[in-house]
Write a protein that holds these residues in place. Structure first.
Motif, mmCIF file in Angstrom:
data_model
loop_
_atom_site.group_PDB
_atom_site.id
_atom_site.type_symbol
_atom_site.label_atom_id
_atom_site.label_comp_id
_atom_site.label_asym_id
_atom_site.label_seq_id
_atom_site.Cartn_x
_atom_site.Cartn_y
_atom_site.Cartn_z
ATOM 1 N N VAL A 245 -19.951 -4.690 10.790
ATOM 2 C CA VAL A 245 -19.581 -3.946 9.582
ATOM 3 C C VAL A 245 -18.380 -4.633 8.941
ATOM 4 C CG1 VAL A 245 -18.799 -1.737 8.637
ATOM 5 C CG2 VAL A 245 -20.422 -1.776 10.543
ATOM 6 N N ASP A 246 -18.437 -4.870 7.641
ATOM 7 C CA ASP A 246 -17.349 -5.496 6.894
ATOM 8 C C ASP A 246 -16.747 -4.478 5.937
ATOM 9 O OD1 ASP A 246 -17.636 -8.132 7.992
ATOM 10 O OD2 ASP A 246 -19.425 -8.366 6.759
ATOM 11 N N ILE A 247 -15.423 -4.409 5.919
ATOM 12 C CA ILE A 247 -14.700 -3.488 5.037
ATOM 13 C C ILE A 247 -13.599 -4.278 4.332
ATOM 14 C CG2 ILE A 247 -13.286 -1.401 4.899
ATOM 15 C CD1 ILE A 247 -14.590 -0.457 7.482
ATOM 16 N N THR A 248 -13.489 -4.097 3.027
ATOM 17 C CA THR A 248 -12.429 -4.726 2.249
ATOM 18 C C THR A 248 -11.765 -3.670 1.380
ATOM 19 O OG1 THR A 248 -13.604 -6.842 2.180
ATOM 20 C CG2 THR A 248 -11.850 -6.524 0.573
ATOM 21 N N GLU A 249 -10.459 -3.571 1.466
ATOM 22 C CA GLU A 249 -9.701 -2.616 0.673
ATOM 23 C C GLU A 249 -8.434 -3.284 0.165
ATOM 24 O OE1 GLU A 249 -10.456 0.322 -0.350
ATOM 25 O OE2 GLU A 249 -12.267 0.681 0.845
ATOM 26 N N GLY A 250 -7.934 -2.808 -0.970
ATOM 27 C CA GLY A 250 -6.709 -3.344 -1.537
ATOM 28 C C GLY A 250 -5.907 -2.254 -2.217
ATOM 29 N N ILE A 251 -4.614 -2.501 -2.392
ATOM 30 C CA ILE A 251 -3.740 -1.529 -3.034
ATOM 31 C C ILE A 251 -2.548 -2.272 -3.621
ATOM 32 C CG2 ILE A 251 -2.261 -1.012 -1.054
ATOM 33 C CD1 ILE A 251 -2.480 1.956 -1.865
ATOM 34 N N SER A 252 -2.004 -1.751 -4.718
ATOM 35 C CA SER A 252 -0.809 -2.302 -5.348
ATOM 36 C C SER A 252 0.384 -1.439 -4.966
ATOM 37 C CB SER A 252 -0.969 -2.358 -6.869
ATOM 38 O OG SER A 252 -1.999 -3.252 -7.238
ATOM 39 N N ILE A 253 1.465 -2.091 -4.571
ATOM 40 C CA ILE A 253 2.673 -1.401 -4.118
ATOM 41 C C ILE A 253 3.833 -1.795 -5.018
ATOM 42 C CG2 ILE A 253 4.284 -1.098 -2.196
ATOM 43 C CD1 ILE A 253 2.018 -1.645 -0.289
ATOM 44 N N ASP A 254 4.569 -0.813 -5.499
ATOM 45 C CA ASP A 254 5.722 -1.057 -6.358
ATOM 46 C C ASP A 254 6.944 -1.378 -5.496
ATOM 47 O OD1 ASP A 254 7.401 -1.280 -8.488
ATOM 48 O OD2 ASP A 254 7.614 0.882 -8.826
ATOM 49 N N ALA A 255 6.870 -2.518 -4.836
ATOM 50 C CA ALA A 255 7.957 -2.996 -3.975
ATOM 51 C C ALA A 255 7.800 -4.504 -3.849
ATOM 52 C CB ALA A 255 7.907 -2.330 -2.605
ATOM 53 N N PRO A 256 8.897 -5.230 -3.660
ATOM 54 C CA PRO A 256 8.795 -6.690 -3.542
ATOM 55 C C PRO A 256 8.038 -7.111 -2.295
ATOM 56 C CG PRO A 256 11.024 -5.950 -3.051
ATOM 57 C CD PRO A 256 10.293 -4.761 -3.588
ATOM 58 N N VAL A 257 7.547 -8.346 -2.334
ATOM 59 C CA VAL A 257 6.771 -8.871 -1.217
ATOM 60 C C VAL A 257 7.586 -8.857 0.068
ATOM 61 C CG1 VAL A 257 5.656 -10.945 -0.305
ATOM 62 C CG2 VAL A 257 5.271 -10.270 -2.677
ATOM 63 N N ALA A 258 8.886 -9.159 -0.021
ATOM 64 C CA ALA A 258 9.726 -9.196 1.184
ATOM 65 C C ALA A 258 9.752 -7.850 1.886
ATOM 66 C CB ALA A 258 11.137 -9.641 0.813
ATOM 67 N N THR A 259 9.811 -6.763 1.105
ATOM 68 C CA THR A 259 9.839 -5.431 1.706
ATOM 69 C C THR A 259 8.526 -5.117 2.410
ATOM 70 O OG1 THR A 259 11.389 -4.630 0.037
ATOM 71 C CG2 THR A 259 10.073 -2.973 1.194
ATOM 72 N N VAL A 260 7.418 -5.413 1.742
ATOM 73 C CA VAL A 260 6.111 -5.115 2.329
ATOM 74 C C VAL A 260 5.852 -6.001 3.537
ATOM 75 C CG1 VAL A 260 3.643 -4.966 1.873
ATOM 76 C CG2 VAL A 260 5.269 -4.372 0.074
ATOM 77 N N HIS A 328 -13.260 -6.339 16.951
ATOM 78 C CA HIS A 328 -12.972 -6.403 15.524
ATOM 79 C C HIS A 328 -12.118 -7.625 15.224
ATOM 80 C CE1 HIS A 328 -9.317 -4.421 17.054
ATOM 81 N NE2 HIS A 328 -8.699 -4.938 15.998
ATOM 82 N N THR A 329 -12.103 -7.996 13.965
ATOM 83 C CA THR A 329 -11.256 -9.056 13.454
ATOM 84 C C THR A 329 -10.840 -8.677 12.046
ATOM 85 O OG1 THR A 329 -11.115 -11.431 12.999
ATOM 86 C CG2 THR A 329 -13.212 -10.361 12.565
ATOM 87 N N GLY A 330 -9.709 -9.190 11.604
ATOM 88 C CA GLY A 330 -9.241 -8.799 10.281
ATOM 89 C C GLY A 330 -8.182 -9.737 9.760
ATOM 90 N N ALA A 331 -7.840 -9.556 8.498
ATOM 91 C CA ALA A 331 -6.799 -10.343 7.853
ATOM 92 C C ALA A 331 -6.144 -9.486 6.785
ATOM 93 C CB ALA A 331 -7.372 -11.621 7.238
ATOM 94 N N LEU A 332 -4.831 -9.622 6.652
ATOM 95 C CA LEU A 332 -4.055 -8.918 5.637
ATOM 96 C C LEU A 332 -3.302 -9.961 4.825
ATOM 97 C CD1 LEU A 332 -1.983 -5.710 5.949
ATOM 98 C CD2 LEU A 332 -0.861 -7.775 5.114
ATOM 99 N N ARG A 333 -3.454 -9.881 3.511
ATOM 100 C CA ARG A 333 -2.834 -10.879 2.629
ATOM 101 C C ARG A 333 -2.013 -10.186 1.552
ATOM 102 N NH1 ARG A 333 -3.214 -16.166 1.966
ATOM 103 N NH2 ARG A 333 -2.752 -17.097 -0.054
ATOM 104 N N LEU A 334 -0.834 -10.738 1.273
ATOM 105 C CA LEU A 334 0.053 -10.214 0.243
ATOM 106 C C LEU A 334 0.107 -11.203 -0.918
ATOM 107 C CD1 LEU A 334 3.092 -9.002 2.405
ATOM 108 C CD2 LEU A 334 0.969 -7.805 1.879
ATOM 109 N N ALA A 335 0.151 -10.671 -2.126
ATOM 110 C CA ALA A 335 0.271 -11.501 -3.328
ATOM 111 C C ALA A 335 1.235 -10.817 -4.291
ATOM 112 C CB ALA A 335 -1.090 -11.713 -3.989
ATOM 113 N N GLU A 336 2.161 -11.597 -4.840
ATOM 114 C CA GLU A 336 3.137 -11.050 -5.779
ATOM 115 C C GLU A 336 2.485 -10.821 -7.134
ATOM 116 O OE1 GLU A 336 7.645 -11.933 -7.513
ATOM 117 O OE2 GLU A 336 6.625 -13.396 -6.216
ATOM 118 N N GLN A 337 2.733 -9.668 -7.732
ATOM 119 C CA GLN A 337 2.194 -9.338 -9.040
ATOM 120 C C GLN A 337 3.192 -9.696 -10.143
ATOM 121 O OE1 GLN A 337 -0.762 -5.645 -8.032
ATOM 122 N NE2 GLN A 337 1.354 -5.122 -8.435
ATOM 123 N N ASP A 338 2.699 -9.715 -11.362
ATOM 124 C CA ASP A 338 3.550 -10.100 -12.496
ATOM 125 C C ASP A 338 4.721 -9.141 -12.689
ATOM 126 O OD1 ASP A 338 1.858 -12.214 -12.934
ATOM 127 O OD2 ASP A 338 0.648 -11.164 -14.437
#
Length: 396
Positions: A245-260, A328-338
């Motif tokens: 089973v593959d699951i992909t989810e994403g969310i935007s956080i109003d905090a800098p990348v360093a904090t997250v 299970h296996t997984g990956a979490l990736r962070l990307a800075e928004q504008d």
């Protein structure tokens, strides 16, 4: 009534009891459905949600029928073209035959660039270098090409790729895979397989009971394969590894990348905002973590996970240790928004008990991993936005 029951044979009594049990079950389901849909507090919203789902199902059905129609049409045209290719293709000139031979080589030779093709009056000469394990199969395939009169193998045959510089480097044959062995079936294949499944389910009428059950089981498995369009190993979880089973989810956080990053890279803080995570402990090597989470009915579940990749401030990848109950296996990736915030993207692949079928049953029972992942990401957002500043980095 007693006299009537006394006149019944044992088989008739069993049939009568079975009919009464079915009627009672249907009555119970009907009553539960009425109570669910006409509940004074939430009945209206439930009925509205049901109407929305029914409308969505109609749209999906209409789109699916359109895709099936186009696929059937295109495949019919392709089959007709294949017949014309076999019948009328024998009159092709040398230039066309050259292209056909090159295309066929790509299917049967791992290093087609090492083979030179010469076509003269429909006679094909092959020079260059080829592996011994591929030579005879490629020659037979080229001989079957419509229009080819003769194939002469002037190439040098090598037992090992190390014997020739032209055979160095990675090579891969593009062998055609039969439709029913592919990971995803086309709409036409699903339609025909669905018809076959219906036939298997309706077939065992007067057959012996073991044979009838075997045929019904095969029909049910084929129907599940058609409905989900997933390979049987992913559907059942057998030999599916960590990718049922593959699951992909994403969310935007109003905090800098360093904090997250400081939060997601230090698993020990997860119990602060994930109620299902009871404890996380690091091993001495720093790459393995020991987890205790709350399972069904509050039963604690323990497992080990190992980091398989880390890019500081950007990405963490992990997988469960060998032999775990739910691999299970997984990956979490962070990307800075504008706007200075952070986009968190999580990819999770796991193999529950009974594979994708078990995942579907779990969803019916309310244990939806995708929804839990979304809820955990929302808790992460609330926790990160309440802090705003880095809390210090840590490791798994």
């Amino acid at each position: 009534m007693r006299a009537k029951n006394a006149d019944m044979t044992a088989g008739e009594r069993q049939t009568h009891l079975a009919e009464e049990a079915v009627a009672a079950g249907l009555g119970f389901c009907a009553g539960a459905a009425i109570a669910y849909l006409f509940d004074p507090a939430r009945g209206r919203s439930r009925r509205a949600k049901g109407r929305d789902k029914a409308a969505h199902a109609r749209h999906e059905l209409r789109d699916g029928l359109g895709v099936l129609s186009r696929d059937l049409t295109n495949r019919s045209r392709g089959s007709a073209a294949a017949v014309r290719y076999r019948v009328a293709g024998r009159s092709a000139d040398d230039r066309i035959l050259y292209e056909r031979v090159r295309a066929e080589l790509g299917r049967h030779v791992s290093h087609p660039h090492a083979v030179e093709v010469h076509v003269q009056d429909r006679h094909v000469t092959l020079t260059g270098a080829v592996l011994a394990a591929e030579e005879e199969r490629a020659r037979r395939a080229i001989r079957r090409i419509p229009g080819v009169k003769h194939v002469e193998g002037g190439w040098v045959v090598h037992d090992d790729a190390a014997e020739s510089p032209r055979l160095q480097g990675p090579g891969r044959r593009r062998e055609p895979v039969p439709e029913l062995l592919q990971q995803q079936w086309s709409p036409t294949a699903r339609f025909l397989a669905g018809a076959a499944a219906a036939g298997l389910l309706a077939l065992p009428g007067g057959l012996p009971r073991p044979v009838a059950w075997a045929i019904r089981a095969a029909g049910a498995l084929l129907a599940a394969r058609v409905a989900t369009n997933l390979p049987v190993r992913r559907l059942t979880g057998l030999n599916a590894g960590r990718h049922a089973v593959d699951i992909t989810e994403g969310i935007s956080i109003d905090a800098p990348v360093a904090t997250v990053w400081a939060l997601v890279s230090d698993y020990s803080v997860f119990p602060r905002f994930m109620p299902d995570v009871l404890e996380v402990r690091r091993s001495a090597d720093g790459r393995t973590s020991h987890w205790t989470i709350s399972g069904p009915a509050g039963t604690p579940i323990r497992f080990d996970a190992t980091e398989t990749g880390r890019e500081e401030g950007r990405e963490i990848a992990w997988q469960s240790a060998e032999g775990e109950l739910i691999a299970h296996t997984g990956a979490l990736r962070l990307a800075e928004q504008d706007d200075g915030g952070t986009r968190v993207q999580v990819r999770l692949a796991y193999n529950p008990v009974a594979g994708a079928a078990g995942h579907a049953v779990a969803r019916l029972l309310g244990a939806n991993p995708a929804r839990k992942l979304r809820q955990d990401l929302m808790r992460l957002r609330s926790y990160a936005e309440s802090r705003r500043q880095p809390v210090g980095s840590g490791g798994v």
